[in-house]
Design a protein around this motif. Sequence first.
Motif, PDB file in Angstrom:
ATOM      1  N   GLN A 196     -60.812  35.215  58.337  1.00 33.79           N
ATOM      2  CA  GLN A 196     -59.659  35.444  57.467  1.00 33.79           C
ATOM      3  C   GLN A 196     -59.468  34.301  56.261  1.00 33.79           C
ATOM      4  N   LEU A 197     -59.917  34.672  54.984  1.00 40.44           N
ATOM      5  CA  LEU A 197     -59.868  33.919  53.848  1.00 40.44           C
ATOM      6  C   LEU A 197     -59.137  34.449  52.966  1.00 40.44           C
ATOM      7  N   PRO A 198     -57.923  34.704  52.878  1.00 36.35           N
ATOM      8  CA  PRO A 198     -57.013  35.353  51.910  1.00 36.35           C
ATOM      9  C   PRO A 198     -57.635  35.398  50.563  1.00 36.35           C
ATOM     10  N   GLY A 199     -57.604  35.984  49.884  1.00 32.04           N
ATOM     11  CA  GLY A 199     -58.040  36.044  48.345  1.00 32.04           C
ATOM     12  C   GLY A 199     -59.371  36.029  47.975  1.00 32.04           C
ATOM     13  N   VAL A 200     -60.394  35.876  49.193  1.00 32.62           N
ATOM     14  CA  VAL A 200     -61.762  35.708  48.933  1.00 32.62           C
ATOM     15  C   VAL A 200     -62.281  36.923  49.381  1.00 32.62           C
ATOM     16  N   PRO A 201     -63.106  37.795  48.308  1.00 30.02           N
ATOM     17  CA  PRO A 201     -63.937  38.944  48.833  1.00 30.02           C
ATOM     18  C   PRO A 201     -64.936  38.610  49.996  1.00 30.02           C
ATOM     19  N   ILE A 202     -65.153  39.373  50.967  1.00 29.34           N
ATOM     20  CA  ILE A 202     -65.899  39.083  52.066  1.00 29.34           C
ATOM     21  C   ILE A 202     -66.732  40.146  52.447  1.00 29.34           C
ATOM     22  N   GLU A 203     -67.851  39.942  52.731  1.00 31.77           N
ATOM     23  CA  GLU A 203     -68.784  41.049  53.283  1.00 31.77           C
ATOM     24  C   GLU A 203     -69.238  40.900  54.507  1.00 31.77           C
ATOM     25  N   LEU A 204     -69.005  41.491  55.478  1.00 31.07           N
ATOM     26  CA  LEU A 204     -69.175  41.164  57.016  1.00 31.07           C
ATOM     27  C   LEU A 204     -70.581  41.901  57.181  1.00 31.07           C
ATOM     28  N   VAL A 205     -71.608  41.252  57.842  1.00 27.74           N
ATOM     29  CA  VAL A 205     -72.894  41.869  58.209  1.00 27.74           C
ATOM     30  C   VAL A 205     -73.331  41.396  59.674  1.00 27.74           C
ATOM     31  N   PRO A 206     -73.364  42.356  60.403  1.00 29.43           N
ATOM     32  CA  PRO A 206     -73.836  42.201  61.949  1.00 29.43           C
ATOM     33  C   PRO A 206     -75.221  41.201  61.896  1.00 29.43           C
ATOM     34  N   TRP A 207     -75.489  40.152  62.914  1.00 26.32           N
ATOM     35  CA  TRP A 207     -76.594  39.670  63.036  1.00 26.32           C
ATOM     36  C   TRP A 207     -77.609  40.591  63.954  1.00 26.32           C
ATOM     37  N   SER A 208     -78.612  40.407  63.225  1.00 20.90           N
ATOM     38  CA  SER A 208     -79.897  41.066  64.077  1.00 20.90           C
ATOM     39  C   SER A 208     -81.157  40.199  63.892  1.00 20.90           C
ATOM     40  N   GLU A 209     -81.764  39.834  64.824  1.00 23.89           N
ATOM     41  CA  GLU A 209     -83.121  39.010  64.533  1.00 23.89           C
ATOM     42  C   GLU A 209     -84.044  39.967  63.530  1.00 23.89           C
ATOM     43  N   ASP A 210     -83.827  41.155  63.496  1.00 22.53           N
ATOM     44  CA  ASP A 210     -85.028  41.891  62.649  1.00 22.53           C
ATOM     45  C   ASP A 210     -84.549  42.115  61.247  1.00 22.53           C
TER      46      ASP A 210
END
Length: 360
Positions: free
Chosen positions: A230-244
């Motif tokens: 949660q970082l209000p006001g900051v556009p965030i893109e969540l990407v799951p981690w994968s070794e590949d």
Amino acid sequence: MRVLILTRYGRLGASSRVRFLQYVPWLEEAAIQVTVQPLLSDALLRLRYARGAYPVWALVGAYVKRWATLQRREAYDLLWIEKEAFPWWPLWLEAALLRSVPYVLDYDDAVYLAYDANPRAWVRRLFAGRLGRLMAKSALVVGGNDYLANYARSNGAARVAVVPTVLDLARYPAHQRRSILDSSKLDRLRVVWIGSPATVHYLQLLAEPLRVLVREASFVLRVIGGGAVQLPGVPIELVPWSEDTEVEAIADCDIGVMPLVDSDWERGKCGYKLIQYMACSLPVVASGVGVNPEIVEPGVNGFLANSNQEWVAALRTLLGDPSLRSQMGLAGRQRVERDYCVQQTGPRMVTLLQSVGGAA
């Protein structure tokens, strides 16, 4: 020569993956027979991330399996151990299970603080100095930086070596930054952070600097592997981690960040995410804590920032200057090729293990 590697985790755990498992091909190439036994499986680590703790029944099973493995320790010439074989066990029990075979301890975090500086007085009474005494009886202690190595020396370790946490260049092909190739077609730049749910809280240190900058520049914060933040006001893109996919997920960004607080625990960290960013030719901005000032050359491959104002200034400079991003990214890549890749440290690690395992 036969080596039993006792890691804390499987491939899902970054420390086990990069400080042990990526060296297995180098050991095998040197005709060293390798057996790997993780204490905590990937499935257990996923449960911890999902629930916040390990199930007790699963921990008991993991410890029983490790105990059984060490009953056969004399079939090996050397034990190479991540941090400790049995976290939170009485020292005399672990020492008994390590007896008669030389062992190497490897550290990329100041895990001894969990005992030595624990807020609970009873924990300090029972366990303070536990890892120091294990180090004193080891054939070798390998630390990821000088801070960790100095702790081993101060506790009487007879032999100590510093080997930084590194990556495999074969997984990180050199390439030009996309932002230089066609920056006019980019709608937003990407600032990237990679980590785990256990470390994503460090991003709160960037809450105010990023809120300031989002009013000036078009960018998104890509969070790889950290889960919700949660970082209000900051556009965030969540990407799951994968070794590949982790390399591609980093390389598709423009600036890498590593915020830290300044405490004893953080001084033990080894800057692996900075090395990943630099291998992908990204300029970096990092807190000037622990090993970070050794990795980051201010004005060459990135910037160090120790206040909100310094974070804003550094990120503002990089967000506004694609040529500088490219120049610093190239310098970072060259630094990794020179100092922070397994192609450089692999032969040294083989030699270190051979020298204490009787095969030098």
